[in-house]
Design a protein around this motif. Structure first.
Motif, PDB file in Angstrom:
ATOM      1  N   MET A   1      37.874  77.469   3.892  1.00 18.81           N
ATOM      2  CA  MET A   1      37.012  78.540   3.428  1.00 18.81           C
ATOM      3  C   MET A   1      37.152  78.647   1.913  1.00 18.81           C
ATOM      4  N   ASN A   2      36.049  78.722   1.191  1.00 17.34           N
ATOM      5  CA  ASN A   2      36.057  78.810  -0.257  1.00 17.34           C
ATOM      6  C   ASN A   2      35.641  80.222  -0.657  1.00 17.34           C
ATOM      7  N   VAL A   3      36.612  81.052  -0.966  1.00 20.69           N
ATOM      8  CA  VAL A   3      36.351  82.449  -1.292  1.00 20.69           C
ATOM      9  C   VAL A   3      36.589  82.670  -2.783  1.00 20.69           C
ATOM     10  N   THR A   4      35.660  83.324  -3.439  1.00 18.17           N
ATOM     11  CA  THR A   4      35.829  83.648  -4.846  1.00 18.17           C
ATOM     12  C   THR A   4      36.814  84.804  -4.968  1.00 18.17           C
ATOM     13  N   PRO A   5      37.911  84.620  -5.734  1.00 20.86           N
ATOM     14  CA  PRO A   5      38.864  85.720  -5.898  1.00 20.86           C
ATOM     15  C   PRO A   5      38.201  86.908  -6.603  1.00 20.86           C
ATOM     16  N   VAL A   6      38.525  88.071  -6.157  1.00 24.13           N
ATOM     17  CA  VAL A   6      37.957  89.297  -6.725  1.00 24.13           C
ATOM     18  C   VAL A   6      39.101  90.239  -7.068  1.00 24.13           C
ATOM     19  N   THR A   7      39.025  90.833  -8.241  1.00 22.57           N
ATOM     20  CA  THR A   7      40.031  91.799  -8.643  1.00 22.57           C
ATOM     21  C   THR A   7      39.785  93.105  -7.899  1.00 22.57           C
ATOM     22  N   PRO A   8      40.795  93.655  -7.241  1.00 22.61           N
ATOM     23  CA  PRO A   8      40.593  94.909  -6.518  1.00 22.61           C
ATOM     24  C   PRO A   8      40.322  96.065  -7.477  1.00 22.61           C
ATOM     25  N   PRO A   9      39.715  97.138  -6.975  1.00 29.62           N
ATOM     26  CA  PRO A   9      39.468  98.301  -7.841  1.00 29.62           C
ATOM     27  C   PRO A   9      40.794  98.849  -8.382  1.00 29.62           C
ATOM     28  N   ARG A  10      40.735  99.374  -9.569  1.00 35.21           N
ATOM     29  CA  ARG A  10      41.927  99.945 -10.198  1.00 35.21           C
ATOM     30  C   ARG A  10      42.355 101.193  -9.436  1.00 35.21           C
ATOM     31  N   PRO A  11      43.660 101.457  -9.337  1.00 38.35           N
ATOM     32  CA  PRO A  11      44.129 102.636  -8.600  1.00 38.35           C
ATOM     33  C   PRO A  11      43.811 103.949  -9.310  1.00 38.35           C
ATOM     34  N   ILE A  12      43.553 103.873 -10.624  1.00 39.48           N
ATOM     35  CA  ILE A  12      43.164 105.085 -11.365  1.00 39.48           C
ATOM     36  C   ILE A  12      41.975 104.748 -12.252  1.00 39.48           C
ATOM     37  N   ASP A  13      41.230 105.749 -12.624  1.00 37.73           N
ATOM     38  CA  ASP A  13      40.127 105.586 -13.563  1.00 37.73           C
ATOM     39  C   ASP A  13      40.705 105.791 -14.961  1.00 37.73           C
ATOM     40  N   VAL A  14      40.940 104.691 -15.672  1.00 36.28           N
ATOM     41  CA  VAL A  14      41.581 104.753 -16.981  1.00 36.28           C
ATOM     42  C   VAL A  14      40.776 105.621 -17.946  1.00 36.28           C
ATOM     43  N   ALA A  15      39.442 105.498 -17.920  1.00 35.25           N
ATOM     44  CA  ALA A  15      38.601 106.273 -18.832  1.00 35.25           C
ATOM     45  C   ALA A  15      38.697 107.771 -18.550  1.00 35.25           C
ATOM     46  N   ALA A  16      38.953 108.136 -17.290  1.00 39.64           N
ATOM     47  CA  ALA A  16      39.105 109.559 -16.975  1.00 39.64           C
ATOM     48  C   ALA A  16      40.444 110.087 -17.493  1.00 39.64           C
ATOM     49  N   VAL A  17      41.481 109.253 -17.406  1.00 35.25           N
ATOM     50  CA  VAL A  17      42.803 109.677 -17.875  1.00 35.25           C
ATOM     51  C   VAL A  17      42.883 109.643 -19.399  1.00 35.25           C
ATOM     52  N   PHE A  18      42.238 108.644 -20.019  1.00 36.42           N
ATOM     53  CA  PHE A  18      42.234 108.486 -21.478  1.00 36.42           C
ATOM     54  C   PHE A  18      40.787 108.425 -21.959  1.00 36.42           C
ATOM     55  N   PRO A  19      40.102 109.561 -22.070  1.00 36.24           N
ATOM     56  CA  PRO A  19      38.673 109.554 -22.419  1.00 36.24           C
ATOM     57  C   PRO A  19      38.376 108.874 -23.757  1.00 36.24           C
ATOM     58  N   GLN A  20      39.336 108.854 -24.661  1.00 37.92           N
ATOM     59  CA  GLN A  20      39.105 108.221 -25.962  1.00 37.92           C
ATOM     60  C   GLN A  20      38.924 106.699 -25.841  1.00 37.92           C
ATOM     61  N   LEU A  21      39.324 106.123 -24.711  1.00 37.77           N
ATOM     62  CA  LEU A  21      39.150 104.688 -24.496  1.00 37.77           C
ATOM     63  C   LEU A  21      37.787 104.335 -23.911  1.00 37.77           C
ATOM     64  N   ALA A  22      37.076 105.295 -23.360  1.00 38.27           N
ATOM     65  CA  ALA A  22      35.798 105.032 -22.691  1.00 38.27           C
ATOM     66  C   ALA A  22      34.810 104.260 -23.567  1.00 38.27           C
ATOM     67  N   PRO A  23      34.656 104.582 -24.856  1.00 37.63           N
ATOM     68  CA  PRO A  23      33.690 103.821 -25.668  1.00 37.63           C
ATOM     69  C   PRO A  23      34.086 102.353 -25.877  1.00 37.63           C
ATOM     70  N   LEU A  24      35.326 102.023 -25.609  1.00 37.14           N
ATOM     71  CA  LEU A  24      35.796 100.648 -25.808  1.00 37.14           C
ATOM     72  C   LEU A  24      35.642  99.778 -24.561  1.00 37.14           C
ATOM     73  N   ALA A  25      35.175 100.362 -23.462  1.00 35.21           N
ATOM     74  CA  ALA A  25      35.064  99.624 -22.197  1.00 35.21           C
ATOM     75  C   ALA A  25      34.067  98.477 -22.327  1.00 35.21           C
ATOM     76  N   ARG A  26      34.415  97.331 -21.755  1.00 32.40           N
ATOM     77  CA  ARG A  26      33.557  96.153 -21.749  1.00 32.40           C
ATOM     78  C   ARG A  26      33.688  95.459 -20.390  1.00 32.40           C
ATOM     79  N   THR A  27      32.671  94.712 -20.025  1.00 31.18           N
ATOM     80  CA  THR A  27      32.759  93.877 -18.841  1.00 31.18           C
ATOM     81  C   THR A  27      33.649  92.694 -19.185  1.00 31.18           C
TER      82      THR A  27
END
Length: 138
Positions: A1-27
């Motif tokens: 089976m050829n499965v593409t690895p996927v990163t699981p969702p983060r356990p916390i929302d970093v932007a909610a905990v550190f709102p000053q980082l939200a504008p720096l978010a990138r894909t």
């Protein structure tokens, strides 16, 4: 089976905990390297590189310090070490594997005072990855 690895969702929302980082978010594209046999036509980490023969290999002319602690390993020894660790995952090392690993990285005793030496001369830069744009979403 050829499965593409996927990163699981983060356990916390970093932007909610550190709102000053939200504008720096990138894909981001997370790499999931696997052992293989890439050619210089492939994206790879630690594989052969496509390099124009008429261009000199990049190097650094600055002075360097050799610390005497971190050994410089050959690519062949580094690959052998990685193969041994990958093959022995979940089991004890064989006596042959132990001998090979001790040859690659002999047990060290640390002196009270390390002799630090300067290396005079150019040092070739070590390529780490060759990534082709078409491998990643835009």
């Amino acid at each position: 089976m050829n499965v593409t690895p996927v990163t699981p969702p983060r356990p916390i929302d970093v932007a909610a905990v550190f709102p000053q980082l939200a504008p720096l978010a990138r894909t981001a594209t997370r790499l999931h390297p696997r052992p293989g046999a890439p050619t210089w036509h492939d994206s790879s980490i630690g594989g052969p590189l496509l390099w124009p023969p008429e261009e000199p290999w990049p190097h650094c002319e600055e002075p360097h310090v050799v610390d005497g602690i971190n050994p410089a390993l050959s690519p062949a020894d580094l690959r052998l070490e990685r193969r041994i660790f990958a093959a022995s995952h979940g089991r004890d090392l064989t006596p042959e594997e132990r001998v090979a690993l001790e040859r690659i990285r002999p047990p060290r005793t640390y002196p009270v005072r390390l002799a630090v030496q300067a290396y005079d001369g150019p040092i070739a830069m070590l390529p780490v990855a060759q990534l082709y744009e078409g491998m990643f979403p835009i």
